[in-house]
Motif scaffolding. Sequence first.
Motif, PDB file in Angstrom:
ATOM      1  N   ASP A  79     -43.717 111.548  37.113  1.00 29.65           N
ATOM      2  CA  ASP A  79     -44.995 111.916  37.725  1.00 29.65           C
ATOM      3  C   ASP A  79     -46.179 111.252  37.022  1.00 29.65           C
ATOM      4  N   ILE A  80     -45.965 110.748  35.809  1.00 25.12           N
ATOM      5  CA  ILE A  80     -47.027 110.088  35.050  1.00 25.12           C
ATOM      6  C   ILE A  80     -47.045 108.588  35.317  1.00 25.12           C
ATOM      7  N   CYS A  81     -45.850 107.983  35.323  1.00 25.79           N
ATOM      8  CA  CYS A  81     -45.757 106.531  35.489  1.00 25.79           C
ATOM      9  C   CYS A  81     -44.431 106.189  36.154  1.00 25.79           C
ATOM     10  N   PRO A  82     -44.425 105.298  37.136  1.00 29.08           N
ATOM     11  CA  PRO A  82     -43.139 104.878  37.713  1.00 29.08           C
ATOM     12  C   PRO A  82     -42.302 104.149  36.664  1.00 29.08           C
ATOM     13  N   ASN A  83     -40.982 104.241  36.806  1.00 31.13           N
ATOM     14  CA  ASN A  83     -40.081 103.550  35.882  1.00 31.13           C
ATOM     15  C   ASN A  83     -39.206 102.554  36.634  1.00 31.13           C
ATOM     16  N   LEU A 192     -47.909 109.663  28.493  1.00 38.84           N
ATOM     17  CA  LEU A 192     -46.460 109.722  28.280  1.00 38.84           C
ATOM     18  C   LEU A 192     -46.140 110.351  26.934  1.00 38.84           C
ATOM     19  N   PHE A 193     -46.892 109.963  25.913  1.00 38.51           N
ATOM     20  CA  PHE A 193     -46.663 110.498  24.571  1.00 38.51           C
ATOM     21  C   PHE A 193     -46.958 111.999  24.529  1.00 38.51           C
ATOM     22  N   ALA A 194     -48.017 112.418  25.192  1.00 41.37           N
ATOM     23  CA  ALA A 194     -48.358 113.847  25.217  1.00 41.37           C
ATOM     24  C   ALA A 194     -47.250 114.660  25.869  1.00 41.37           C
ATOM     25  N   ARG A 195     -46.656 114.134  26.948  1.00 39.17           N
ATOM     26  CA  ARG A 195     -45.531 114.819  27.603  1.00 39.17           C
ATOM     27  C   ARG A 195     -44.333 114.877  26.650  1.00 39.17           C
ATOM     28  N   GLY A 196     -44.055 113.764  25.990  1.00 38.66           N
ATOM     29  CA  GLY A 196     -42.946 113.744  25.047  1.00 38.66           C
ATOM     30  C   GLY A 196     -43.152 114.707  23.895  1.00 38.66           C
ATOM     31  N   ARG A 197     -44.353 114.735  23.360  1.00 43.76           N
ATOM     32  CA  ARG A 197     -44.670 115.636  22.250  1.00 43.76           C
ATOM     33  C   ARG A 197     -44.494 117.095  22.663  1.00 43.76           C
ATOM     34  N   GLU A 198     -44.918 117.421  23.866  1.00 38.13           N
ATOM     35  CA  GLU A 198     -44.819 118.795  24.370  1.00 38.13           C
ATOM     36  C   GLU A 198     -43.359 119.233  24.513  1.00 38.13           C
ATOM     37  N   ILE A 199     -42.540 118.397  25.130  1.00 36.99           N
ATOM     38  CA  ILE A 199     -41.140 118.766  25.345  1.00 36.99           C
ATOM     39  C   ILE A 199     -40.388 118.784  24.018  1.00 36.99           C
ATOM     40  N   ALA A 200     -40.672 117.816  23.141  1.00 38.08           N
ATOM     41  CA  ALA A 200     -40.023 117.806  21.832  1.00 38.08           C
ATOM     42  C   ALA A 200     -40.357 119.065  21.046  1.00 38.08           C
ATOM     43  N   ALA A 201     -41.632 119.464  21.049  1.00 40.17           N
ATOM     44  CA  ALA A 201     -42.050 120.647  20.297  1.00 40.17           C
ATOM     45  C   ALA A 201     -41.361 121.903  20.811  1.00 40.17           C
ATOM     46  N   ALA A 202     -41.165 121.986  22.120  1.00 39.64           N
ATOM     47  CA  ALA A 202     -40.494 123.151  22.700  1.00 39.64           C
ATOM     48  C   ALA A 202     -39.039 123.235  22.263  1.00 39.64           C
ATOM     49  N   ASN A 203     -38.504 122.110  21.746  1.00 41.80           N
ATOM     50  CA  ASN A 203     -37.118 122.066  21.293  1.00 41.80           C
ATOM     51  C   ASN A 203     -37.007 121.902  19.777  1.00 41.80           C
ATOM     52  N   GLY A 220     -48.190  94.979  41.704  1.00 45.02           N
ATOM     53  CA  GLY A 220     -49.200  94.938  40.658  1.00 45.02           C
ATOM     54  C   GLY A 220     -49.319  96.213  39.841  1.00 45.02           C
ATOM     55  N   ARG A 221     -48.372  97.130  40.011  1.00 36.67           N
ATOM     56  CA  ARG A 221     -48.424  98.397  39.273  1.00 36.67           C
ATOM     57  C   ARG A 221     -47.757  98.257  37.909  1.00 36.67           C
ATOM     58  N   PHE A 222     -48.269  98.978  36.915  1.00 39.83           N
ATOM     59  CA  PHE A 222     -47.583  99.082  35.638  1.00 39.83           C
ATOM     60  C   PHE A 222     -46.375 100.003  35.796  1.00 39.83           C
ATOM     61  N   VAL A 223     -45.239  99.570  35.254  1.00 35.16           N
ATOM     62  CA  VAL A 223     -43.985 100.314  35.348  1.00 35.16           C
ATOM     63  C   VAL A 223     -43.388 100.397  33.948  1.00 35.16           C
ATOM     64  N   ILE A 224     -42.981 101.588  33.528  1.00 32.89           N
ATOM     65  CA  ILE A 224     -42.338 101.747  32.219  1.00 32.89           C
ATOM     66  C   ILE A 224     -40.906 101.234  32.319  1.00 32.89           C
TER      67      ILE A 224
END
Length: 327
Positions: A79-83, A192-203, A220-224
């Motif tokens: 939902d943050i960035c297409p992959n 992306l980092f904020a989402r990762g930090r949140e889920i990591a902290a919950a675990n 022309g879109r940025f894709v991870i």
Amino acid sequence: MIELTAENLSSACLTDAHFPQLPNFERGKVRDSYDLPDGRRVMVATDRQSAFDQVLAAVPFKGQVLTQTARFWFDHTADICPNHVLDYPDPNVVVAKKLKMLPIEMIVRDYLTGSTDTAIWPMYQRGERVVYGNRLPDGLVKNEKLPGTILTPTTKAEQGGHDAPITPKEIVEQGILTQAQWDELAATSLALFARGREIAAANGLVLVDTKYEFGVDGDGRFVIADEIHTPDSSRYWKVDSYADRMAAGQEPESLDKEFLRLWVVGQCDPYKDPIPEIPAETIITFSGKFIQLFETVTGEKFQAPDLSSPVRDRVEASMRKAFPEYF
């Protein structure tokens, strides 16, 4: 899960995923890849372990851990960035959209740490107070939380070369990105980092820092791309022991490749000296850390491969099924 021993270590590892039936083979430090004429890119995560710009060893189950950990994070950040993912035909294999990859890596950091040439702790230790365009205060200690989250991009080296620090200003001045593109890429990386930090902290984990690689698709879109929040591209520490270990002057408990980096640095200067052979027991401990990271982050039980036959045979069977036109 099968118990790893010094005797079965090599048979448990996938070190070569070159299948000559598939076109446009490319070998990276960890992944063996193929570019298909229809625009798909096939990426096989091997068990090769790289650090200090070279392959150090093979770590059992590492490729599967990377692929399945990245799959979890791609699903939880879509939902943050297409992959780039199209399919997962095997636990070690990703079929992805071929992208025009950016020549920089986006590195996001929350802590003053690291042991490589591009890490901020060695820079800070040398007396530098402006790193990648970010000003840091005096008086910080290793592994301390930074005053705020920072971006420290690097150039992407050719195979065998060294990544190099670059500032956002230089990225724009050199025409790598426009200012608007940099602003978008920076905002996406921080989200992306904020989402990762949140889920990591919950675990029960600290997401210390991470590396993102982005490409541009046909619209022309940025894709991870590549991987996301894996123990190869990120540092993770255990929350429950962090404060006590900091107070005791000890390294945090990590579930990432920093464990192996620190072992190497304790033996030699990896940029100048030959790196000694890594003991089997160290490799086995390292493999366990990767598996523990996967299970802690995802809440899933790691399904180790059946080692009655080589992992490579299973991967080849998966490739034959996924790409029958080539086999």
